[in-house]
Design an enzyme around this catalytic site. Sequence first.
Site, PDB file in Angstrom:
ATOM      1  N   ASP A  34     -10.670  -4.293   4.823  1.00 35.42           N
ATOM      2  CA  ASP A  34     -10.846  -3.267   3.796  1.00 35.42           C
ATOM      3  C   ASP A  34     -12.298  -3.196   3.323  1.00 35.42           C
ATOM      4  OD1 ASP A  34      -9.973  -1.285   2.118  1.00 35.42           O
ATOM      5  OD2 ASP A  34      -9.281  -2.636   0.544  1.00 35.42           O
ATOM      6  N   SER A  80      -3.013   2.378   8.170  1.00 38.75           N
ATOM      7  CA  SER A  80      -1.717   2.404   7.498  1.00 38.75           C
ATOM      8  C   SER A  80      -1.084   3.788   7.607  1.00 38.75           C
ATOM      9  CB  SER A  80      -1.885   2.031   6.018  1.00 38.75           C
ATOM     10  OG  SER A  80      -2.546   3.073   5.314  1.00 38.75           O
ATOM     11  N   ASN A  83      -2.939   6.022   5.381  1.00 35.00           N
ATOM     12  CA  ASN A  83      -4.213   6.505   5.916  1.00 35.00           C
ATOM     13  C   ASN A  83      -4.054   7.783   6.730  1.00 35.00           C
ATOM     14  OD1 ASN A  83      -5.387   3.128   6.653  1.00 35.00           O
ATOM     15  ND2 ASN A  83      -5.655   4.349   4.791  1.00 35.00           N
ATOM     16  N   ARG A 211      -4.237  -6.974  -3.909  1.00 32.52           N
ATOM     17  CA  ARG A 211      -2.852  -6.567  -3.664  1.00 32.52           C
ATOM     18  C   ARG A 211      -2.684  -6.441  -2.155  1.00 32.52           C
ATOM     19  NH1 ARG A 211      -5.568  -2.280  -5.947  1.00 32.52           N
ATOM     20  NH2 ARG A 211      -5.935  -0.475  -4.596  1.00 32.52           N
ATOM     21  N   GLU A 224       0.382 -17.654   2.245  1.00 35.51           N
ATOM     22  CA  GLU A 224      -0.701 -17.902   1.305  1.00 35.51           C
ATOM     23  C   GLU A 224      -1.646 -16.698   1.363  1.00 35.51           C
ATOM     24  OE1 GLU A 224      -0.837 -20.504  -0.799  1.00 35.51           O
ATOM     25  OE2 GLU A 224       1.126 -21.048   0.037  1.00 35.51           O
TER      26      GLU A 224
END
Length: 256
Positions: A34, A80, A83, A211, A224
């Site tokens: 990102d 995504s 997107n 997030r 994790e």
Amino acid sequence: MLNLPRLLYPLYERRLLKELNGARQPGHVAIMCDGNRRWAREAGFVDLSHGHRVGAKKIGELVRWCDDVDVDLVTVYLLSTENLGRDEAELQLLYDIIGDVVAELSLPETNCRVRLVGHLDLLPKEFAERLRGTVCETVDHTGVAVNIAVGYGGRQEIVDAVRDLLTSARDEGKTLDEVIESVDAQAISTHLYTSGQPDPDLVIRTSGEQRLSGFMLWQSAYSEIWFTDTYWPAFRRIDFLRALRDYSQRSRRFGK
């Protein structure tokens, strides 16, 4: 004039590698690449698509970093379902870049085993066929396994898994009661895009966003999570090693 940080990076990298020697490491790392456009904007580029191009080159580096520390599987989130709502010009650029990334990872000398994870029917037919044809060439490769998440949405994956499960049950002639009895977490897992693969041990997201935005919604239940403010094009090997060090120091509870 000496660039002190650049001189110190190799020393810091060796220190991180020393700390990781013998430490518990993830077998599967998933990463959300990102911040490409924000990196380009803050770097002063008028053409923000430059961020996507620079970010694309980073993916091959990431795979090599994983190979160096014996990470067996890496999932890279590139496009995504959300997107797909971007303007057509940017999408076409992304399709071209992603196609080139997959082609590079599929080269014999790279030796990656590439798998597509996503709802490929949402993609343009020509683009999807290019990706499928390219990854078929990696079936006999023996290196790092690489999942390319494209046309991917966590909710869409679960919907597709349930549909596939029900379709399989229908084809087997099962009754509704038999289907209800057979549905459990394992049954759904076997119909996910990542069927047969371990869940990610570590999920990394760059750019400062904290997030997961639906990424591996089912599989990341006990993963994790490691967030970094660094934009993806600026993500360095020492950032990756820091994520591994942090992972090695955590006590995984798997919901207990």
